[in-house]
Design an enzyme around this catalytic site. Structure first.
Site, mmCIF file in Angstrom:
data_model
loop_
_atom_site.group_PDB
_atom_site.id
_atom_site.type_symbol
_atom_site.label_atom_id
_atom_site.label_comp_id
_atom_site.label_asym_id
_atom_site.label_seq_id
_atom_site.Cartn_x
_atom_site.Cartn_y
_atom_site.Cartn_z
ATOM 1 N N ASP A 30 0.860 -1.182 0.000
ATOM 2 C CA ASP A 30 0.000 0.000 0.000
ATOM 3 C C ASP A 30 0.893 1.227 0.000
ATOM 4 O OD1 ASP A 30 -2.033 -1.807 0.206
ATOM 5 O OD2 ASP A 30 -2.692 -1.212 2.213
ATOM 6 N N ASP A 50 -15.399 -3.912 -0.488
ATOM 7 C CA ASP A 50 -14.940 -3.679 0.883
ATOM 8 C C ASP A 50 -16.174 -3.466 1.755
ATOM 9 O OD1 ASP A 50 -12.372 -3.561 -0.315
ATOM 10 O OD2 ASP A 50 -12.654 -1.432 -0.721
#
Length: 242
Positions: free
Chosen positions: A8, A130
Site C-alpha cells: 500500500d 470492501d
C-alpha cells in the site's frame, strides 16, 4: 490458489493501515522496489498494490511507482485506489499493469465497470468489494452504504465481472485471521461464477490453508509478511499445492 503480497502506498511510502483508518498509517518498508523484488525472489507471480492517496482523492496519485514495478520486475501488478474513469484504466493497462481494481465506482457508477469489461476484457478488471458488517464501504473506506456486499457482487457478475477482491475492513491490518464465514458465504452465493480473492486479516499459514480449502482463486497478504508471522515462500508453495 495464487498468493498476492501487498504494498500500500501513501505519500510515496510503503505503509499499512489498521482497519482502513488513515490516522493509523505506519511505514512498513524502506523502499517499494526493494520490497517488490523480495516478493519476486520468494516466488510471487502477482503483486497487489493500492494507491491510498488515490483512494482518498478519487484520482491516481502514485502512478510512477506502479509503472516502475511493472517495468522492472516480472511481477504481474494488480492496482487499485482512485480509479474512477475509463481513461485512468486505459492509462494503467497501457503502462503494463495486469489488472485494474475498481472499488468505489462499482457501487456509484456501475456503467463504468460494464464499459471497462467490454472494452478491456474480464481478465483485466477486478471489482473490490470492501465491507463492514456485510455492508459496502467506499471512498477509501471513509463512506458507508446500505448495500449488501453479496448483492453488489451479483450485480457485477451480471455485467461480466469475473474477479472480486473481498475485504472485511474490520479485519484489515489486524492480523486477526481472515473472515472465513464471509468468504464462504460469498463463494456459496456466487456458485463458482467468479474468482474470489480474499483480503484482510491474514495472520499465519493457517489462513492460507483455510482460503485454499474454500477453493478461492487468491489471497492477499500484507502486514503478516512485514511482521514476519507469515512466510511468503511457504504461502506460495501451499497455494500452488494440490
Amino acid at each position: 490458489m495464487i498468493i498476492l503480497p501487498a504494498i500500500d502506498i501513501k505519500d510515496g511510502n510503503c505503509v499499512r493501515l489498521f482497519k482502513g483508518d488513515f490516522s493509523t498509517v505506519q511505514k512498513v518498508a524502506a523502499d517499494y522496489m526493494e520490497t517488490a523484488v523480495s516478493f519476486e525472489n520468494a516466488g510471487a507471480e502477482w503483486i497487489h498494490m493500492v494507491d491510498l492517496d488515490g483512494a482518498k482523492e478519487g484520482r491516481p496519485v502514485n502512478t510512477k511507482i506502479y509503472r516502475d514495478v511493472a517495468e522492472k520486475t516480472s511481477l504481474k501488478v494488480e492496482v487499485g485506489g482512485g480509479i474512477r474513469n475509463i481513461v485512468t484504466i486505459e492509462e494503467y493497462l497501457a503502462m503494463g499493469i495486469s489488472r485494474v481494481i475498481i472499488g468505489s465506482a462499482a457501487l456509484k457508477n456501475p456503467k463504468l465497470v460494464e464499459d471497462a469489461v467490454k472494452q478491456f476484457g474480464s481478465e483485466k478488471i477486478a471489482v473490490g468489494i470492501d465491507s463492514v458488517n456485510g455492508m459496502v464501504a467506499t471512498e477509501g473506506w471513509l463512506e458507508g452504504s446500505d448495500v449488501n456486499y453479496i448483492d453488489l457482487a451479483k450485480k457485477m457478475i451480471d455485467i461480466g465481472v469475473k474477479y472480486f477482491i473481498v475485504t472485511d475492513i474490520s479485519k484489515d491490518g489486524t492480523l486477526s485471521g481472515v473472515n472465513i464465514s464471509q468468504l464462504k458465504e460469498m463463494a456459496e452465493a456466487t456458485k463458482g461464477s467468479c474468482s474470489i480473492i480474499a483480503s484482510g486479516g491474514v495472520h499465519t499459514i493457517e489462513d492460507i490453508k483455510a482460503c485454499k480449502a474454500l477453493g478461492l482463486y487468491g489471497t492477499i497478504c500484507g502486514k503478516s509478511i512485514y511482521k514476519g508471522t507469515l512466510n511468503l515462500k511457504e504461502a506460495i508453495e501451499i497455494g500452488k499445492g494440490a
